[in-house]
Design a protein around this motif. Structure first.
Motif, short mmCIF file in Angstrom:
data_model
loop_
_atom_site.label_atom_id
_atom_site.label_comp_id
_atom_site.label_asym_id
_atom_site.label_seq_id
_atom_site.Cartn_x
_atom_site.Cartn_y
_atom_site.Cartn_z
N GLY A 187 -1.75 20.47 9.32
CA GLY A 187 -3.10 19.78 8.80
C GLY A 187 -2.96 18.91 7.85
O GLY A 187 -3.21 17.74 7.73
N LEU A 188 -1.95 19.37 6.87
CA LEU A 188 -1.69 18.47 5.84
C LEU A 188 -0.89 17.36 5.97
O LEU A 188 -0.98 16.19 5.58
CB LEU A 188 -0.99 19.25 4.58
N ILE A 189 0.15 17.33 6.92
CA ILE A 189 1.07 16.43 7.50
C ILE A 189 0.12 15.44 8.10
O ILE A 189 0.31 14.29 7.89
CB ILE A 189 2.16 17.03 8.36
N VAL A 190 -0.66 15.75 9.03
CA VAL A 190 -1.56 14.96 9.44
C VAL A 190 -2.58 14.00 8.52
O VAL A 190 -2.72 12.85 8.79
CB VAL A 190 -2.59 15.57 10.80
N ALA A 191 -2.89 14.81 7.67
CA ALA A 191 -4.01 14.33 6.72
C ALA A 191 -3.37 13.29 5.71
O ALA A 191 -3.92 12.12 5.55
CB ALA A 191 -4.52 15.23 5.90
N THR A 192 -2.29 13.46 5.46
CA THR A 192 -1.43 12.74 4.40
C THR A 192 -1.04 11.21 5.23
O THR A 192 -1.17 10.47 4.80
CB THR A 192 -0.01 13.10 4.15
N VAL A 193 -0.57 11.40 6.48
CA VAL A 193 -0.26 10.10 7.10
C VAL A 193 -1.41 9.26 7.48
O VAL A 193 -1.50 8.10 7.40
CB VAL A 193 0.70 10.53 8.22
N ILE A 194 -2.51 10.00 7.86
CA ILE A 194 -3.67 9.11 8.30
C ILE A 194 -4.33 8.49 7.01
O ILE A 194 -4.77 7.43 6.96
CB ILE A 194 -4.69 9.96 8.99
N ALA A 195 -4.31 9.41 5.78
CA ALA A 195 -4.95 8.93 4.51
C ALA A 195 -4.01 7.66 4.34
O ALA A 195 -4.59 6.62 3.70
CB ALA A 195 -4.88 9.82 3.34
#
Length: 279
Positions: free
Chosen positions: A140-148
């Motif tokens: 979840g954190l990896i996905v959130a970081t890239v989309i942000a």
């Protein structure tokens, strides 16, 4: 849980220096770390499917909305529509990936008949819970970081309060990871798992304020939305990311924490009893 009990009994007579031996009153750090790393490596080994594909889908959604209705939609809650939309798509992608990580891991192990490999080591229910959740949160954190990062580069969306945003991303990943474990434990076939995802997780993630403010809903639906933990997760991330929300972030924090306690307590109980995990 006879196999696990037997393993733990045998561990008591083993040398204290043996790797993974549980000592009374202490945590099996080595076993927990191994399980957590296994869950991370499991999705990173197929990163093009588990990480890249969701990111491409999120980017396509943002592009389609920008081309189709972005310029004509006007402001929502005082911010441009695409700015309002970016946090919703971010957290929707996060919670879907966190759910998929734990549910697919448990379901695959059950269907493949190798769940015993996870249950036999001297790991308590809490340690099993932490190990599986670690993979969901990491994904979840990896996905959130890239989309942000993509939202900042292409839409100019600057994070207003990174502390609030990370808190709700973390709690949302834990909540959905817990729900994924419930689904994975309950399902005995991939068809059952797909039904839970298609008829529960996807509709709730779409209909909880992802693409709109709930102020636009009729009164009954607006009241129902305030009883939905998904709404508070999305609303909390939106508050942290762009500084606007439909409800108080403090209320959202309390609701999401309570939802986490309930869901994770159920998972811990099922793991402790071996519910639907042992034939």
């Amino acid at each position: 849980m006879s196999d696990q009990s037997a393993t733990q009994s045998g561990a008591k007579s083993a040398p204290k220096s043996a790797m993974g031996v549980r000592r009374f009153g202490r945590v099996n750090w080595e076993g927990t770390r191994t399980l957590a790393l296994r869950e991370v490596r499991r999705f990173m080994n197929v990163w093009s499917q588990t990480v890249m594909a969701p990111l491409i889908n999120a980017g396509l959604l943002l592009m389609i909305f920008t081309i189709a209705i972005g310029p004509q939609r006007g402001d929502v809650m005082g911010v441009p529509f695409m700015t309002f939309l970016a946090p919703g798509i971010l957290i929707m992608t996060v919670i879907q990936n966190a759910f998929a990580n734990t549910s697919s891991s448990l379901a695959s192990a059950k269907v493949g008949g190798n769940i015993v490999d996870t249950l036999m080591p001297p790991l308590s229910a809490a340690e099993l819970l932490f190990g599986y959740l670690f993979g969901a949160v990491a994904r979840g954190l990896i996905v959130a970081t890239v989309i942000a990062a993509g939202s900042w580069i292409f839409l100019g969306v600057q994070i207003q309060n990174i502390g609030w945003m990370l808190t709700f991303v973390l709690l949302g990943s834990m909540f959905m990871g817990g729900l994924g474990m419930i689904a994975g434990i309950f399902a005995n076939k991939f068809d059952q798992l797909s039904a839970i995802s298609n008829f529960l997780v996807t509709p709730l993630s779409f209909l909880s304020g992802t693409f709109y403010s709930i102020d636009a809903l009729p009164e009954p639906l607006r009241i129902a939305s305030h009883a939905n933990p998904f709404f508070y997760i999305i609303d909390g991330v939106r508050w942290g990311m762009i500084g606007v929300s439909d409800s108080s972030p403090w209320l959202g924090l309390v609701v999401v924490l309570a939802a986490n306690i309930v869901v994770l307590s159920v998972v811990w109980r099922w793991l402790d009893k071996g519910y639907r995990l042992k034939a």
